[in-house]
Design a protein around this motif. Structure first.
Motif, mmCIF file in Angstrom:
data_model
loop_
_atom_site.group_PDB
_atom_site.id
_atom_site.type_symbol
_atom_site.label_atom_id
_atom_site.label_comp_id
_atom_site.label_asym_id
_atom_site.label_seq_id
_atom_site.Cartn_x
_atom_site.Cartn_y
_atom_site.Cartn_z
ATOM 1 N N TRP A 102 10.285 -51.721 -49.664
ATOM 2 C CA TRP A 102 11.081 -52.453 -50.726
ATOM 3 C C TRP A 102 12.193 -53.233 -50.046
ATOM 4 C CZ3 TRP A 102 13.942 -49.183 -55.165
ATOM 5 C CH2 TRP A 102 14.483 -50.198 -56.019
ATOM 6 N N LEU A 166 11.238 -54.293 -59.886
ATOM 7 C CA LEU A 166 10.024 -54.169 -60.674
ATOM 8 C C LEU A 166 8.691 -54.707 -59.743
ATOM 9 C CD1 LEU A 166 11.712 -56.699 -63.354
ATOM 10 C CD2 LEU A 166 11.596 -54.325 -63.317
ATOM 11 N N SER A 168 5.707 -53.356 -57.078
ATOM 12 C CA SER A 168 5.068 -51.951 -56.946
ATOM 13 C C SER A 168 5.812 -51.065 -56.002
ATOM 14 C CB SER A 168 3.752 -52.175 -56.439
ATOM 15 O OG SER A 168 2.895 -50.944 -56.459
ATOM 16 N N TYR A 171 8.875 -49.871 -58.231
ATOM 17 C CA TYR A 171 8.505 -48.747 -59.167
ATOM 18 C C TYR A 171 8.221 -47.403 -58.670
ATOM 19 C CZ TYR A 171 7.696 -51.081 -63.630
ATOM 20 O OH TYR A 171 7.749 -51.635 -64.977
ATOM 21 N N LYS A 172 7.677 -47.317 -57.480
ATOM 22 C CA LYS A 172 7.392 -46.025 -56.614
ATOM 23 C C LYS A 172 8.698 -45.526 -56.302
ATOM 24 C CE LYS A 172 4.945 -43.910 -53.038
ATOM 25 N NZ LYS A 172 3.814 -44.073 -52.035
ATOM 26 N N ARG A 174 11.603 -45.689 -57.849
ATOM 27 C CA ARG A 174 12.528 -45.404 -58.822
ATOM 28 C C ARG A 174 11.616 -44.280 -59.689
ATOM 29 N NH1 ARG A 174 12.066 -50.406 -62.071
ATOM 30 N NH2 ARG A 174 13.306 -49.447 -63.766
ATOM 31 N N LEU A 176 8.642 -44.139 -61.075
ATOM 32 C CA LEU A 176 8.034 -44.675 -62.426
ATOM 33 C C LEU A 176 6.338 -44.572 -62.325
ATOM 34 C CD1 LEU A 176 10.356 -47.512 -63.522
ATOM 35 C CD2 LEU A 176 10.306 -45.248 -64.303
ATOM 36 N N ARG A 177 5.953 -44.043 -61.221
ATOM 37 C CA ARG A 177 4.531 -44.090 -61.004
ATOM 38 C C ARG A 177 3.841 -42.964 -61.749
ATOM 39 N NH1 ARG A 177 2.408 -46.304 -56.096
ATOM 40 N NH2 ARG A 177 2.901 -48.323 -56.123
ATOM 41 N N ARG A 187 13.068 -42.466 -66.405
ATOM 42 C CA ARG A 187 13.193 -43.411 -67.390
ATOM 43 C C ARG A 187 14.195 -43.639 -68.513
ATOM 44 N NH1 ARG A 187 7.792 -45.360 -67.513
ATOM 45 N NH2 ARG A 187 6.303 -44.021 -66.062
ATOM 46 N N SER A 189 16.000 -45.600 -66.276
ATOM 47 C CA SER A 189 16.176 -45.527 -64.861
ATOM 48 C C SER A 189 17.049 -44.202 -64.669
ATOM 49 C CB SER A 189 17.325 -46.762 -64.766
ATOM 50 O OG SER A 189 18.500 -46.711 -65.295
#
Length: 198
Positions: A102, A166, A168, A171-172, A174, A176-177, A187, A189
């Motif tokens: 990231w 936002l 991939s 997302y990981k 955060r 959110l996977r 979620r 966040s």
């Protein structure tokens, strides 16, 4: 009769077992040249063409691939000179909340402000650095706007998507996977749920 493999599958299998593949010596030479080069460097062709295409890259105008290197490991800070017991000094084992991938994407986005980060993939590491190739798309290029598969990236809500987690890798990082079940605390966040990650 031996099975005929596509070019992409040959590249994919070589990267799965890199030390046993024919490209291992070439890969070691690349590591040396990459380490001596600049930290953010544009490349003419993806190193892993199979991975790049799976993540949305196409060999046409409007797409750019940039290699970035980021120092491996955790972080540290200068030693506190005031009186504390060692465990309270807090200068060891400081890990960033973002993954190295990231961070690499954000550094590339800083270097190319007129483009959006589409995705990224791993291309190697040595004792000091990790290397990632980041796929960028020019949001104002006619080829990108005319392609229905990628034209969404030119819409205003996708500007600066890498800085908002936002991609991939974002997302990981955060959390959110996972699916909906069991992920209520991540979620929409982590910050909105009143959680502070250490």
């Amino acid at each position: 009769m031996p099975e005929i493999q596509s070019t992409y599958s040959v590249v994919r299998n070589a990267w799965k077992n890199l030390k046993k593949s024919e490209i291992y010596n070439l890969h070691k030479d690349r590591m040396i040249s990459w380490r001596n080069g600049s930290s953010v460097e544009r490349v003419d062709h993806p190193t892993r063409v199979d991975r790049a295409r799976a993540l949305g890259y196409r060999a046409k105008e409007g797409f750019v691939v940039v290699r970035a290197r980021v120092r491996r490991g955790g972080r540290n800070k200068p030693k506190i000179m005031g009186g504390r017991r060692p465990r309270r000094m807090g200068y060891n084992k400081l890990t960033p909340k973002k993954s190295i991938q990231w961070i690499a994407e954000e550094r590339v986005a800083d270097k190319y402000p007129n483009m959006e980060v589409l995705n990224s993939y791993y291309v190697g590491e040595d004792g000091l650095y990790k290397y990632y190739e980041v796929i960028l798309a020019d949001r104002s290029h006619p080829e990108i706007i005319a392609d229905p598969k990628i034209s969404w990236i030119a819409e205003p809500q996708n500007r600066g998507r890498v800085y908002r987690g936002l991609t991939s890798a974002g997302y990981k990082g955060r959390g959110l996977r996972t699916g909906r079940t069991g992920s209520a605390k991540s979620r929409p966040s982590i910050r909105s749920n009143g959680r502070i990650r250490r």
